[in-house]
Every structure is written in C-alpha cells, then in structure tokens.
Write a protein that holds these residues in place. Sequence first.
Motif, PDB file in Angstrom:
ATOM      1  N   THR A  65       0.820  -1.212   0.000  1.00 54.62           N
ATOM      2  CA  THR A  65       0.000   0.000   0.000  1.00 54.62           C
ATOM      3  C   THR A  65       0.856   1.265   0.000  1.00 54.62           C
ATOM      4  OG1 THR A  65      -0.164   0.076   2.423  1.00 54.62           O
ATOM      5  CG2 THR A  65      -1.811  -1.225   1.242  1.00 54.62           C
ATOM      6  N   LEU A  66       2.065   1.184   0.546  1.00 51.95           N
ATOM      7  CA  LEU A  66       2.944   2.353   0.632  1.00 51.95           C
ATOM      8  C   LEU A  66       3.814   2.527  -0.604  1.00 51.95           C
ATOM      9  CD1 LEU A  66       4.250   1.965   4.319  1.00 51.95           C
ATOM     10  CD2 LEU A  66       2.473   3.525   3.517  1.00 51.95           C
ATOM     11  N   LEU A  67       4.343   1.408  -1.097  1.00 55.72           N
ATOM     12  CA  LEU A  67       5.385   1.450  -2.118  1.00 55.72           C
ATOM     13  C   LEU A  67       4.909   0.934  -3.470  1.00 55.72           C
ATOM     14  CD1 LEU A  67       8.404   2.321  -1.974  1.00 55.72           C
ATOM     15  CD2 LEU A  67       8.978  -0.088  -1.666  1.00 55.72           C
ATOM     16  N   GLY A  68       3.886   0.074  -3.465  1.00 54.08           N
ATOM     17  CA  GLY A  68       3.445  -0.560  -4.699  1.00 54.08           C
ATOM     18  C   GLY A  68       3.998  -1.970  -4.824  1.00 54.08           C
ATOM     19  N   LEU A  69       3.418  -2.733  -5.726  1.00 53.95           N
ATOM     20  CA  LEU A  69       3.819  -4.131  -5.902  1.00 53.95           C
ATOM     21  C   LEU A  69       5.217  -4.254  -6.502  1.00 53.95           C
ATOM     22  CD1 LEU A  69       0.511  -5.647  -7.337  1.00 53.95           C
ATOM     23  CD2 LEU A  69       1.382  -5.854  -5.011  1.00 53.95           C
ATOM     24  N   ALA A  70       5.488  -3.480  -7.549  1.00 50.99           N
ATOM     25  CA  ALA A  70       6.743  -3.620  -8.281  1.00 50.99           C
ATOM     26  C   ALA A  70       7.952  -3.303  -7.400  1.00 50.99           C
ATOM     27  CB  ALA A  70       6.735  -2.717  -9.508  1.00 50.99           C
TER      28      ALA A  70
ATOM     29  N   PRO B  16      11.460   6.062   3.316  1.00 52.04           N
ATOM     30  CA  PRO B  16      11.192   5.173   4.453  1.00 52.04           C
ATOM     31  C   PRO B  16      10.265   4.025   4.093  1.00 52.04           C
ATOM     32  CG  PRO B  16      10.058   7.277   4.727  1.00 52.04           C
ATOM     33  CD  PRO B  16      10.999   7.432   3.576  1.00 52.04           C
ATOM     34  N   ASN B  17       9.432   4.221   3.073  1.00 45.92           N
ATOM     35  CA  ASN B  17       8.560   3.137   2.629  1.00 45.92           C
ATOM     36  C   ASN B  17       9.370   1.956   2.089  1.00 45.92           C
ATOM     37  OD1 ASN B  17       6.359   4.744   3.269  1.00 45.92           O
ATOM     38  ND2 ASN B  17       6.137   5.522   1.190  1.00 45.92           N
ATOM     39  N   ALA B  18      10.510   2.255   1.456  1.00 43.36           N
ATOM     40  CA  ALA B  18      11.378   1.195   0.959  1.00 43.36           C
ATOM     41  C   ALA B  18      11.965   0.389   2.104  1.00 43.36           C
ATOM     42  CB  ALA B  18      12.495   1.794   0.101  1.00 43.36           C
ATOM     43  N   LEU B  19      12.202   1.041   3.232  1.00 43.28           N
ATOM     44  CA  LEU B  19      12.727   0.335   4.399  1.00 43.28           C
ATOM     45  C   LEU B  19      11.690  -0.635   4.960  1.00 43.28           C
ATOM     46  CD1 LEU B  19      14.633   3.231   6.211  1.00 43.28           C
ATOM     47  CD2 LEU B  19      15.520   1.531   4.599  1.00 43.28           C
ATOM     48  N   VAL B  20      10.403  -0.307   4.802  1.00 42.19           N
ATOM     49  CA  VAL B  20       9.343  -1.231   5.228  1.00 42.19           C
ATOM     50  C   VAL B  20       9.442  -2.537   4.437  1.00 42.19           C
ATOM     51  CG1 VAL B  20       6.851  -1.608   5.374  1.00 42.19           C
ATOM     52  CG2 VAL B  20       7.810   0.635   5.941  1.00 42.19           C
ATOM     53  N   ALA B  21       9.656  -2.427   3.126  1.00 42.37           N
ATOM     54  CA  ALA B  21       9.810  -3.613   2.286  1.00 42.37           C
ATOM     55  C   ALA B  21      11.059  -4.393   2.673  1.00 42.37           C
ATOM     56  CB  ALA B  21       9.873  -3.208   0.815  1.00 42.37           C
ATOM     57  N   LEU B  22      12.124  -3.681   3.023  1.00 46.08           N
ATOM     58  CA  LEU B  22      13.364  -4.340   3.425  1.00 46.08           C
ATOM     59  C   LEU B  22      13.176  -5.091   4.746  1.00 46.08           C
ATOM     60  CD1 LEU B  22      16.296  -4.761   2.587  1.00 46.08           C
ATOM     61  CD2 LEU B  22      16.898  -2.694   3.856  1.00 46.08           C
ATOM     62  N   VAL B  23      12.425  -4.506   5.671  1.00 45.32           N
ATOM     63  CA  VAL B  23      12.117  -5.183   6.934  1.00 45.32           C
ATOM     64  C   VAL B  23      11.307  -6.451   6.663  1.00 45.32           C
ATOM     65  CG1 VAL B  23      10.775  -5.013   9.071  1.00 45.32           C
ATOM     66  CG2 VAL B  23      12.260  -3.129   8.385  1.00 45.32           C
ATOM     67  N   ALA B  24      10.352  -6.364   5.732  1.00 45.37           N
ATOM     68  CA  ALA B  24       9.549  -7.537   5.375  1.00 45.37           C
ATOM     69  C   ALA B  24      10.438  -8.653   4.825  1.00 45.37           C
ATOM     70  CB  ALA B  24       8.487  -7.157   4.344  1.00 45.37           C
TER      71      ALA B  24
END
Length: 291
Positions: free
Chosen positions: A93-98, A151-159
């Motif tokens: 929702t923050l960064l998108g699927l791609a 910071p949204n990219a860091l959310v994906a990295l945490v995942a």
Amino acid sequence: MAEQNTLRGILYMVLATIVFSAQDGLSKHLAEAANPMFVIMVRYWAFMIFVTVISARSPGGLSAAVHTKQPLLQAARGVLLVLEILVTVWAFTLLGLAATHAIFACYPLLVVAFSGPVLGEKVGWRRWSAVGVGFLGILVILRPGLSVIDPNALVALVAAGMFAAYGLMTRLASRKDPATTSFFWTGIAGGVTACAIGPFYWTGFSASDWGLMGILCITGAGGHYLLIKALETAEAATVQPFAYLQLVFASSIGIFFFGEHVDAWTVTGAAVIVGAGLYTFWRESVRKRRA
C-alpha cells in the motif's frame, strides 16, 4: 520420466508464482479498502481450513501433524509469518507491488548470509560474494546519498528480513520435525495469532470486495497447493529459481492495474539482486551434488 517430472514441477512453480502474484494484487486492493490486519485475519480463516484438510490427508493424519518436538519454535514461526505478511501488505500500500517485490527479492541472500551463524552451515567465498553483489543491488534501489532514502522502501526491506528469518527458522525446525508438521503449525499458530489481533481492526468490506476476498482465500489455498506439488514433483534446487518470476508477474499487475511506475534504478537493482540470488541457488545445488 525424470525429465517429465522436472518439467511438471517447473510448471507447477510457474503457476504458483502467477497465483501468488494475483494474490498480491488482491491484497493491495483490499488493504487499501480496509485494514491490512483485517484482510489477513479473513485470509487465515481459509488457510487454517486448508492446512487442516491437507494435514488430515497426510500419512498419520492430524495426530502426526500436531506432534512436534519443538513447539515453541514452530509456534514462533507461525506468528512471525503472520507479522511478515502484515508488513509486506503494508509495503504494497505504501510502495506498490513492483518496488516492494524488487526489494523483497533479496530475502534468499539474507538466508545465505545468516545460515552460517544461525544454522552452522558453511558458506563459501563464492556465495558470500553473491550476497555482497545482492547488497549492492539493494543500494542501487535505495540510492543512499543521491536522495533521501524513502522510508517506505525500508518497510519492504524489513519484510524481506522477516521472511528470511522465517526461512531460517523453518530450516531449523526441519531438523527434528517433518514438513507436514511445520506446515500444520504455520497455519494454525498463524491463524490463532491473526484471529487474536484481527477483531480489533474489524472494518468490513463492500459486497464486491467480499467477493474479491473470497477469491483471495481461494488463490491462497491454490497457490500453496501448487507450491507443494512443485516441491513434490521436482527437486527444490531445480524449481526454486523460477520463484523469481513472481517479481515479473507482480510488477506487471502493479503497472497495468495500479498505474505504478518503475524507474531504471529499480529495474537495475532488481536485476542485480535476482542474478545474485540465482547464482546462490546454483552454488547450493553444486554443493549438494558434491556432498
């Protein structure tokens, strides 16, 4: 016959990635329409039923699936997976699927990096080099120094880090428990966690979104079934590299259905990460053949 089984296993894996990609698109839409935790709770209702049915039909039935020599580890795996799914859907929702999948593709490299200290496995210089190259790919996507890191990219990295930890815990659990036991505990422990948290975020859906939620539940069970068939039909080292196709399929859904834009930096970084990941899979297969 072996070649036919291999091709069939690859087909199952490709179909699984298509189904999981569709699931990601549905999860993004529904999480934007409601609360992500509510979506995950409903999704786990279907997953618990699916796990119970599969376990009941496995050798030894439910009693064999329930029995574990390490209940705390198995329960922790299930809880961690629920939280990882929550963070990943949030990243959608923050960064998108791609962009999320471009970063998330680094999780196999994180598994390699920590398999030594956590599992006591030997990681040679070639695979360490691949991990280093993959880390450069992450830097290409995040671009520290060229701009402020999103910071949204860091959310994906945490995942990705959470899913890598889940993978390590799964490999650790496999030393004492069979795969059917780990699969059962993944669904039940995760489902109990989701049902304990989800009601606090109850938002409900429109009638059409409830229909999409039903499709999400079906694709979840179907995707896991195809993944199980892929691993039953062919060797994991053969079919696992094809899991990277989810990056392609999910990105296509993000671009064509959600109007996402993928810049050249993200494409380049994702290509570097995937290349490094494929190399580690190849080295792993070489190491197993020698052993």
